[in-house]
Design an enzyme around this catalytic site. Structure first.
Site, short mmCIF file in Angstrom:
data_model
loop_
_atom_site.label_atom_id
_atom_site.label_comp_id
_atom_site.label_asym_id
_atom_site.label_seq_id
_atom_site.Cartn_x
_atom_site.Cartn_y
_atom_site.Cartn_z
N ALA A 1 0.81 -1.22 0.00
CA ALA A 1 0.00 0.00 0.00
C ALA A 1 0.84 1.27 0.00
CB ALA A 1 -0.93 0.00 1.20
N ARG B 1 9.97 7.91 -4.41
CA ARG B 1 11.41 7.91 -4.70
C ARG B 1 11.81 7.13 -5.96
NH1 ARG B 1 13.74 6.69 1.13
NH2 ARG B 1 11.77 5.58 1.21
N LYS C 1 5.61 1.35 -7.12
CA LYS C 1 6.91 0.79 -6.73
C LYS C 1 6.97 -0.73 -6.81
CE LYS C 1 8.55 0.84 -2.33
NZ LYS C 1 9.24 1.44 -1.17
N GLY D 1 -0.38 2.87 8.92
CA GLY D 1 0.64 2.04 9.56
C GLY D 1 0.54 0.58 9.16
N GLY E 1 13.68 -0.74 12.70
CA GLY E 1 13.20 -1.07 14.03
C GLY E 1 14.21 -2.00 14.70
N SER F 1 22.05 -19.88 -55.24
CA SER F 1 22.41 -18.67 -54.51
C SER F 1 21.83 -17.44 -55.18
CB SER F 1 23.91 -18.45 -54.47
OG SER F 1 24.56 -19.64 -54.25
C1 UD1 Z 1 9.25 -1.13 8.75
C2 UD1 Z 1 9.22 -1.69 10.16
C3 UD1 Z 1 10.62 -1.62 10.74
C4 UD1 Z 1 11.59 -2.38 9.88
C5 UD1 Z 1 11.53 -1.87 8.44
C6 UD1 Z 1 12.31 -2.78 7.54
C7 UD1 Z 1 7.02 -1.25 11.11
C8 UD1 Z 1 6.23 -0.35 11.97
N1 UD1 Z 1 8.29 -0.93 10.94
O1 UD1 Z 1 9.60 0.23 8.86
O2 UD1 Z 1 10.63 -2.15 12.06
O3 UD1 Z 1 12.89 -2.27 10.38
O4 UD1 Z 1 10.17 -1.88 7.96
O5 UD1 Z 1 12.39 -2.23 6.24
O6 UD1 Z 1 6.49 -2.20 10.58
N2 UD1 Z 1 2.68 -0.19 4.47
C9 UD1 Z 1 1.36 -0.25 4.15
N3 UD1 Z 1 0.49 0.55 4.78
C10 UD1 Z 1 0.86 1.42 5.75
C11 UD1 Z 1 2.23 1.49 6.08
C12 UD1 Z 1 3.12 0.66 5.43
O7 UD1 Z 1 0.98 -1.02 3.28
O8 UD1 Z 1 -0.02 2.11 6.27
C13 UD1 Z 1 3.63 -1.07 3.79
C14 UD1 Z 1 4.56 -0.31 2.88
O9 UD1 Z 1 4.09 -0.33 1.55
C15 UD1 Z 1 5.85 -1.10 2.97
C16 UD1 Z 1 5.80 -1.72 4.35
O10 UD1 Z 1 4.45 -1.68 4.76
O11 UD1 Z 1 5.87 -2.13 2.02
C17 UD1 Z 1 6.70 -1.05 5.35
O12 UD1 Z 1 6.30 0.27 5.55
P1 UD1 Z 1 7.32 1.46 5.81
O13 UD1 Z 1 6.58 2.68 6.08
O14 UD1 Z 1 8.32 1.46 4.71
O15 UD1 Z 1 8.00 0.97 7.16
P2 UD1 Z 1 9.42 1.31 7.69
O16 UD1 Z 1 9.38 2.64 8.33
O17 UD1 Z 1 10.43 1.07 6.64
#
Ligand code: UD1
Ligand code: CA
Length: 455
Positions: free
Chosen positions: A13, A18, A25, A83, A144, A409
């Site tokens: 989602a 970037r 993506k 989230g 994390g 040929s």
């Molecule tokens: C997340 C982890 C973090 C970990 C890192 C590894 C959480 C809270 N954090 O952080 O601990 O070290 O990944 O790369 O899980 N997404 C949704 N909907 C949302 C939010 C995110 O579908 O509302 C999906 C994004 O598309 C992505 C993934 O979840 O594929 C991770 O989301 P992102 O915001 O990139 O998390 P990080 O801050 O990287």
């Protein structure tokens, strides 16, 4: 004991800008396959029974693409990006169906290995409620951190929420998790959003589970296998890792790659044993290479089947529908498209064979062209077994050259050549004795006169 069932939830989602792209993506490709499809493939190999794909607002492109790589997936929309836990809960109806194991994966983490997922499932089977896949990145900033206490994993703290002390921890969350189906909703429903980002963090279920007295464990994966892709530079890094793995696999399966780092595979390349691949070869989608075949340097193959002990290149191009049977040869600067080159037939130099059959044992001379297209439609050329096509011939399709026929040929062949016939399709040669010398003298005199006039 009945095998445990598994639901894989793939989060796709989060958009982000970037990639600087009109394409979402997760649809950017590695080895010709969208990243999210790689994730689905790994999930499948780890024994997934059902896939839930969570897309964002405007995720129709991803939904449409999923019809190809995960036709049975249930697609859920997370319309607000609140989230990772909130995203997982978008798939609540799928979770509520009651699978034993739930795998949560990110659509932008394409190199995840089936073995890591299977290992996480194994730990669920052994009694864990939550399995976190951890890794040790060279630089942990932004990830994390896995907080351990008395040998137990007690929490995951997001970078922004860490104390200075916690930030020193090198063991990080890869983002992939396995959750026991029976505990999943109970855990997820307790997640709140009082943190630095105000998001519902999936990672919070670790602390919740630990406090509930459930078993939480970490399982370590390599940095490479959990690489998350955020831009095209990282996409290229992932491609390089994928190619390296695939080349190694091809070699372990019995193919010789002389310069493996110069050979590019597609996600679906099927390559046999005792195949020799010389340097600088590109495999596009849908290529099969049978045992004992040789692919010489600088060849480009796509949608092609190369038969046992057949030879391709150097500098050959096999396009979709090219089918080489046993011991067939397609040599340098030849292009073959939608055509069968039957057993032992030779298409050796500077030739185009399109919409055609080249019968077994036939020999196609240098520079031969099947003229298959009139600007509107394509037509078929059928070359019989053992036929010989002289160099630099044009075979104007639709056309049939019978078995054992011989084409002189330089012919332009527009009418059927029956089996065993000899066909000339060119002007007859005329030779005039002494005329060459005479011509040269005339030209020399003319040139001298012109020079004298100019003075
Ligand atoms: C997340 C982890 C973090 C970990 C890192 C590894 C959480 C809270 N954090 O952080 O601990 O070290 O990944 O790369 O899980 N997404 C949704 N909907 C949302 C939010 C995110 O579908 O509302 C999906 C994004 O598309 C992505 C993934 O979840 O594929 C991770 O989301 P992102 O915001 O990139 O998390 P990080 O801050 O990287
Ligand atoms: Ca991320």
């Amino acid at each position: 004991m009945t095998p445990r069932t598994c639901l894989s939830i793939i989060l796709a989602a989060g958009e982000g800008t970037r990639m600087k792209s009109a394409t979402p993506k997760v649809l950017h490709q590695i080895a010709g396959l969208p990243m999210v499809a790689h994730v689905a493939k790994s999930a499948d190999k780890a024994g997934t029974d059902a896939v839930a794909l969570v897309v964002g607002h405007g995720g129709d492109t991803v939904r449409k693409a999923a019809e190809a790589f995960a036709p049975k997936a249930d697609v859920f929309v997370q319309s607000e990006r609140l989230g990772t836990a909130h995203a997982v809960l978008a798939a609540r109806p799928a979770i509520a169906r009651g699978h034993d194991d739930i795998l949560v994966m990110f659509g932008d983490t394409p190199l995840v290995e089936p073995d890591s997922l299977a290992l996480a499932r194994q730990k669920l089977a052994e009694g864990a409620a939550v399995v976190v896949i951890g890794f040790r990145p060279p630089n942990p900033a932004g990830y994390g951190r896995l907080i351990e206490k008395d040998g137990r994993l007690v929490a995951i703290r997001e970078d922004k929420d860490c104390t200075d002390e916690e930030r020193k921890i090198g063991f990080c969350n890869a983002g992939l998790m396995a959750i026991a189906g029976k505990d999943a909703l109970k855990l997820l429903d307790q997640v709140g959003n009082s943190n630095a980002k105000g998001e519902f963090y999936l990672t919070d279920i670790v602390e919740i589970a630990d406090k509930d007295g459930l078993q939480v464990v970490a399982s370590e994966a390599s940095f490479e296998s959990v690489l998350g892709i955020n831009n095209r530079a990282e996409l290229a890094e992932a491609e390089a890792i994928w190619q390296k793995r695939r080349r190694r696999q091809a070699m372990l399966d019995g193919a010789t790659l002389i310069a493996p780092e110069t050979v590019y595979f597609s996600h679906d390349t099927d390559i046999g044993a005792d195949v020799l691949v010389e340097p600088n070869v590109w495999f596009g989608p849908d290529v099969k290479v049978a045992d004992g075949a040789v692919i010489h340097a600088f060849s480009h193959l796509e949608g092609a089947a190369v038969g046992p002990r057949a030879e391709v290149g150097p500098y050959a191009r096999l396009r979709p529908g090219a089918e080489l049977h046993e011991k067939a040869k397609v040599g340098n600067f030849c292009e073959v498209k939608k055509a069968t080159v039957e057993k032992g037939a030779k298409v050796n130099h500077l030739t185009y064979i399109g919409d055609a059959r080249v019968g077994a044992g036939a020999n196609i001379g240098a520079g031969t062209i099947t003229c298959n297209y009139d600007g509107y439609s394509k037509f078929f050329t059928d070359i019989g077994e053992g036929a010989f096509i002289g160099s630099n011939s044009s075979l104007v399709a639709p056309i049939v050259i019978g078995a054992g026929a011989y084409v002189a040929s330089g012919s332009v062949i527009t009418e059927e050549v029956p089996g065993d016939a000899l066909a000339f399709g060119r002007a007859r040669q005329k030779t005039l004795a002494g005329k060459g010398k005479e011509l040269r003298e005339r030209f020399a005199a003319a040139a001298a006169a012109k020079k004298a006039n100019a003075k």
